[in-house]
Design a protein around this motif. Structure first.
Motif, PDB file in Angstrom:
ATOM      1  N   VAL A  56       0.622  -1.068   0.032  1.00 32.08           N
ATOM      2  CA  VAL A  56       0.605   0.304  -0.120  1.00 32.08           C
ATOM      3  C   VAL A  56       0.853   1.447   0.112  1.00 32.08           C
ATOM      4  O   VAL A  56       0.522   2.145  -0.229  1.00 32.08           O
ATOM      5  CB  VAL A  56      -0.732  -0.071   0.967  1.00 32.08           C
ATOM      6  N   CYS A  57       2.087   0.790   0.280  1.00 35.14           N
ATOM      7  CA  CYS A  57       2.606   2.375   0.357  1.00 35.14           C
ATOM      8  C   CYS A  57       2.955   3.059  -0.963  1.00 35.14           C
ATOM      9  O   CYS A  57       4.290   3.645  -1.188  1.00 35.14           O
ATOM     10  CB  CYS A  57       4.128   1.728   1.282  1.00 35.14           C
ATOM     11  N   ASN A  58       3.213   1.393  -1.711  1.00 35.22           N
ATOM     12  CA  ASN A  58       3.823   2.000  -3.011  1.00 35.22           C
ATOM     13  C   ASN A  58       2.352   2.537  -4.055  1.00 35.22           C
ATOM     14  O   ASN A  58       1.831   2.045  -4.695  1.00 35.22           O
ATOM     15  CB  ASN A  58       4.638   1.154  -3.658  1.00 35.22           C
ATOM     16  N   ALA A  65      -2.758  -2.154  -9.371  1.00 35.49           N
ATOM     17  CA  ALA A  65      -3.582  -3.235  -8.713  1.00 35.49           C
ATOM     18  C   ALA A  65      -5.067  -2.589  -8.640  1.00 35.49           C
ATOM     19  O   ALA A  65      -6.311  -3.816  -9.161  1.00 35.49           O
ATOM     20  CB  ALA A  65      -2.972  -3.848  -7.313  1.00 35.49           C
ATOM     21  N   MET A  66      -5.384  -1.955  -8.549  1.00 36.09           N
ATOM     22  CA  MET A  66      -6.597  -1.396  -8.329  1.00 36.09           C
ATOM     23  C   MET A  66      -6.612  -1.146  -9.998  1.00 36.09           C
ATOM     24  O   MET A  66      -7.940  -1.196 -10.486  1.00 36.09           O
ATOM     25  CB  MET A  66      -6.468   0.569  -7.595  1.00 36.09           C
ATOM     26  N   VAL A 102       2.016   3.430   6.065  1.00 37.16           N
ATOM     27  CA  VAL A 102       1.502   2.624   6.060  1.00 37.16           C
ATOM     28  C   VAL A 102      -0.028   2.998   6.350  1.00 37.16           C
ATOM     29  O   VAL A 102      -1.001   2.955   5.864  1.00 37.16           O
ATOM     30  CB  VAL A 102       1.740   1.182   7.084  1.00 37.16           C
ATOM     31  N   ASN A 103       0.108   3.373   7.537  1.00 37.84           N
ATOM     32  CA  ASN A 103      -1.568   3.776   8.064  1.00 37.84           C
ATOM     33  C   ASN A 103      -2.625   4.822   7.258  1.00 37.84           C
ATOM     34  O   ASN A 103      -3.251   4.941   7.105  1.00 37.84           O
ATOM     35  CB  ASN A 103      -1.403   3.586  10.013  1.00 37.84           C
ATOM     36  N   ILE A 104      -1.524   6.275   7.396  1.00 36.12           N
ATOM     37  CA  ILE A 104      -1.775   7.323   6.894  1.00 36.12           C
ATOM     38  C   ILE A 104      -1.214   7.280   4.935  1.00 36.12           C
ATOM     39  O   ILE A 104      -2.328   6.870   4.765  1.00 36.12           O
ATOM     40  CB  ILE A 104      -1.387   8.240   7.139  1.00 36.12           C
ATOM     41  N   ASN A 109      -2.797   6.282  -0.743  1.00 31.52           N
ATOM     42  CA  ASN A 109      -2.354   6.107  -1.999  1.00 31.52           C
ATOM     43  C   ASN A 109      -3.593   5.453  -2.196  1.00 31.52           C
ATOM     44  O   ASN A 109      -4.136   5.189  -3.599  1.00 31.52           O
ATOM     45  CB  ASN A 109      -1.659   4.458  -1.399  1.00 31.52           C
ATOM     46  N   CYS A 110      -4.241   3.799  -1.534  1.00 39.90           N
ATOM     47  CA  CYS A 110      -5.835   2.977  -1.680  1.00 39.90           C
ATOM     48  C   CYS A 110      -6.186   4.266  -2.407  1.00 39.90           C
ATOM     49  O   CYS A 110      -7.117   3.912  -3.662  1.00 39.90           O
ATOM     50  CB  CYS A 110      -5.920   2.499  -1.213  1.00 39.90           C
TER      51      CYS A 110
END
Ligand SMILES: NC(=O)c1ccc[n+]([C@@H]2O[C@H](COP(=O)([O-])OP(=O)(O)OC[C@H]3O[C@@H](n4cnc5c(N)ncnc54)[C@H](OP(=O)(O)O)[C@@H]3O)[C@@H](O)[C@H]2O)c1
Length: 244
Positions: A56-58, A65-66, A102-104, A109-110
């Motif tokens: 998720v960080c990239n 992926a989306m 990761v958390n923010i 990003n997603c």
């Protein structure tokens, strides 16, 4: 036609349980995580679960992926998260960055990658934490990341309303998962991933803006958070056995 849900952090803990439970209710689940072996094992549980491995960080990996999704999920549960504590109030910027990445930023990003395909049927769910209700010892990085996420969820709820997008914030208490198995302190009112999943699904079904559980624990923390900060700090020190 089956409804579609995308769940990040599906390779273990709460996200894994949510994936199993949504699939068993007939949803098609895009189960996201990094560990492909664990995601593929989850895919064996139901033919309705499609594993999707990315970090998720990239942002590039997230966007790819989306873009690969054949159906735009109407329900998006951004649950991937990590936790580390600091020691003796010693600020460690690298640790803060790992958590915030990761958390923010993982969550942002997603959202950025999926937002062009949002519709008036989209329900966006962010997994925060009841740790953001109060200043808890050693949780400077984790708690602040979840406080930021709560702010993001609540402001998006206002700004996306005109497009018909629903935004919910989930604030769990302690849930028994690999994340909390590492904790070296007592975890009051620890609940199972099954209970967490049931509470989250029920809240999502009712389109609640805020989903928090177990209620006895979360309402207690919420009440303490209404006190003046001096009293909050005294109560937290008492509860956690932290004496100066
Ligand atoms: N457990 C609790 O008591 C509790 C309480 C409040 C809030 N929460 C929140 O609930 C969420 C789920 O936690 P959990 O307890 O179920 O933890 P967990 O079992 O450790 O699961 C964390 C998940 O996040 C994924 N993840 C971590 N970093 C990632 C990255 N860079 N890219 C993609 N995926 C990544 C992991 O995937 P890989 O292992 O494949 O990398 C894993 O699937 C987290 O946001 C956590 O902060 C948990």
């Amino acid at each position: 036609m089956a409804k579609h849900v995308l769940i990040t952090g599906a390779s273990s803990g709460i996200g894994k349980q949510l994936s199993i439970d949504y699939a068993s209710q007939g949803w098609h689940v895009y189960a996201c995580g990094q560990n492909l072996d664990r995601l593929e094992a989850l895919g064996m549980v139901s033919e309705r679960i499609t594993p999707l491995a990315f970090d998720v960080c990239n942002l590039e990996s997230v966007t790819a992926a989306m873009a690969s999704l054949t159906e735009m999920p109407e329900l998006i549960i951004l649950n991937a998260g990590t936790c580390e504590y600091i020691e003796h109030g010693k600020v460690d910027v690298a640790l803060f960055r790992r958590i915030y990445e990761v958390n923010i930023f993982g969550v942002l990003n997603c959202i950025e990658a999926l937002q062009p395909r949002f519709s008036d049927k989209t329900h966006l769910v962010l997994i925060g934490s009841s740790a953001s209700y109060l200043p808890l010892p050693r949780a400077e990085a984790y708690g602040s990341s979840k406080a930021a996420l709560a702010y993001i969820a609540n402001t998006l709820a206002i700004d996306l309303e005109r497009d018909g997008v629903t935004v919910s914030l989930v604030s769990p208490g302690f849930v028994k998962t690999p994340l909390t198995d590492k904790n070296d302190f007592a975890m009051p009112m620890l609940v199972s991933p099954e209970f967490a999943s049931e509470q989250i699904m029920q809240g999502i079904n009712e389109k609640k803006k805020e989903i928090h559980f177990p209620k006895k624990f979360s309402l207690f923390l919420k009440t303490l958070s209404l006190l003046p900060i001096g009293l909050q700090l005294a109560a937290v020190k008492r509860m956690t056995g932290k004496t100066s």
